[in-house]
Design a protein around this motif. Structure first.
Motif, PDB file in Angstrom:
ATOM      1  N   CYS A 120      17.013 -24.282  44.973  1.00 43.84           N
ATOM      2  CA  CYS A 120      17.961 -24.033  46.278  1.00 43.84           C
ATOM      3  C   CYS A 120      17.362 -23.976  47.566  1.00 43.84           C
ATOM      4  CB  CYS A 120      18.653 -22.675  46.034  1.00 43.84           C
ATOM      5  SG  CYS A 120      17.571 -21.275  45.929  1.00 43.84           S
ATOM      6  N   CYS A 170      19.045 -17.943  43.235  1.00 41.55           N
ATOM      7  CA  CYS A 170      19.938 -18.629  42.053  1.00 41.55           C
ATOM      8  C   CYS A 170      19.842 -18.510  40.816  1.00 41.55           C
ATOM      9  CB  CYS A 170      19.904 -20.258  42.806  1.00 41.55           C
ATOM     10  SG  CYS A 170      18.103 -20.892  42.407  1.00 41.55           S
ATOM     11  N   ILE A 219      27.131 -22.904  44.454  1.00 41.45           N
ATOM     12  CA  ILE A 219      26.316 -22.024  45.281  1.00 41.45           C
ATOM     13  C   ILE A 219      26.662 -21.942  46.829  1.00 41.45           C
ATOM     14  CG2 ILE A 219      23.814 -22.428  46.256  1.00 41.45           C
ATOM     15  CD1 ILE A 219      23.934 -22.200  43.191  1.00 41.45           C
ATOM     16  N   ILE A 227      26.361 -16.087  44.109  1.00 43.01           N
ATOM     17  CA  ILE A 227      26.747 -16.868  43.080  1.00 43.01           C
ATOM     18  C   ILE A 227      28.365 -16.614  43.094  1.00 43.01           C
ATOM     19  CG2 ILE A 227      26.847 -17.663  40.740  1.00 43.01           C
ATOM     20  CD1 ILE A 227      24.202 -16.770  40.551  1.00 43.01           C
TER      21      ILE A 227
END
Length: 363
Positions: A6, A20, A69, A74
């Motif tokens: 990410c 993430c 994302i 999340i």
């Protein structure tokens, strides 16, 4: 360094990305490869890649799927892994539900099984209050079975949000594991409720059986072991042994019964005080004796019993033979009624004759 999935900046010693949940070592290993024999330049890992380069590579080559994302967190919805983990094996069935049969037939027990405790207790209290109305239960069961999916998923969304806040900063797999442990099903409360219901049923059966036994034993105790004299107002009589006292109301009404080969022999005596609305015994019989179209009725006759003239009539129906004896004395009406539930009244009649022959009316 930056997360290779990410692009978030992370410490070199961190194993999982706090944003993430990516495994840093696994993502890092994606950049390693074995050179061909013809290669003369050994590739190296550039840990100082730009934020944009790392994010682009992660987006193109990461094998992590089904994770949405955004710049904050999340996203959790009905199709997320968290929801699947919370529900368990029946996720697909519940997701496609229109009408929940387990909810309809098991009621609050199914809600407790699915850990919908607050809704289950509210429904249970409602059923206890309206236990005498099957229609209300049926209507509520239909409503709950139809609304179960929306209620359940709304409950799950709130629970998962709470789990994420409670375990903020932990990796994806850990939060998923927490959802699985907190969610799922439980048999504890349904088992307790079923046990209580069974105990109530067992206790009720014991009480009913005990009452029946007490009644039976009381009846056996009251069986006359010898002939016994009684009186009702000015009428005295004798009841043979073997009869039981069914009912006694002072000097107004007495009732007795005996059993012979599962057949009943009944004797009832009643006095009506100040019976001036009956002119005589014949008037009473014509007014009070009821017969059906298929019954056989004897002629109304008289018989002298211990110096008193009694008027009587016999009615034979399909199931019994009943004879009524009546005498009016000092404006009081005395009635003796004998009834046999057996087509062959020989045995009962022998006992009835003992009572009839003992009738003595004081002057």
């Amino acid at each position: 360094m930056y997360c290779f999935r990410c692009g978030t900046k992370v410490d070199d010693k961190v194993e999982y990305c706090p944003h993430c949940g990516a495994n840093i070592k696994e993502e890092l290993s994606r950049y390693n490869y074995s050179p061909n024999e013809n290669d003369y330049i050994k590739p190296t890992i550039n840990l100082e890649q730009s934020h944009e380069e790392q994010f682009t590579y992660s987006k193109n080559y990461s094998n992590i799927k089904n994770t949405k994302i955004n710049t904050n967190k999340i996203e959790v919805n009905k199709d997320s892994d968290y929801v699947k983990a919370y529900i368990g094996n029946n996720y697909e069935k519940i997701k496609n539900l229109i009408f929940s049969l387990p909810c309809f037939f098991l009621g609050p027990l199914y809600l407790f099984y699915r850990k919908l405790y607050s809704v289950g207790f509210i429904w249970l209290i409602f059923l206890i209050i309206f236990i005498s109305s099957p229609i209300l239960y049926f209507i509520s069961a239909i409503i709950m079975a139809t609304s179960f999916k929306s209620i359940y998923f709304s409950h799950i969304t709130k629970k998962i949000t709470t789990i994420e806040k409670t375990y903020q900063g932990l990796d994806y797999e850990t939060i998923k594991d927490k959802c699985q442990k907190i969610g799922g099903t439980s048999l504890i409360i349904p088992t307790i409720i079923i046990s209580i219901i069974l105990m109530i049923i067992i206790v009720s059966i014991i009480v009913i059986v005990d009452n029946i036994n007490n009644k039976f034993n009381t009846t056996r105790v009251n069986i006359l072991k010898e002939n016994k004299n009684y009186s009702i107002n000015n009428l005295s009589y004798t009841i043979p042994k073997g009869f039981t006292i069914n009912y006694s109301e002072d000097n107004k009404y007495h009732s007795y019964r005996s059993y012979y080969n599962d057949n009943t022999c009944d004797i009832n005596l009643r006095v009506t005080l100040n019976a001036d609305y009956y002119e005589n015994e014949l008037d009473y019989i014509n007014s009070m004796i009821q017969i059906n179209i298929n019954d056989e009725i004897s002629p109304i006759s008289t018989v002298s019993i211990n110096s008193t003239e009694w008027t009587y009539v016999t009615v034979k129906s399909e199931y019994s033979t009943q004879t009524t004896y009546v005498v009016k004395k000092n404006n009081n009406l005395y009635k003796l009624e004998t009834s046999s539930g057996n087509e062959d009244i020989t045995i009962c009649q022998q006992e009835f004759d003992k009572v009839i022959n003992s009738l003595t009316l004081k002057k």
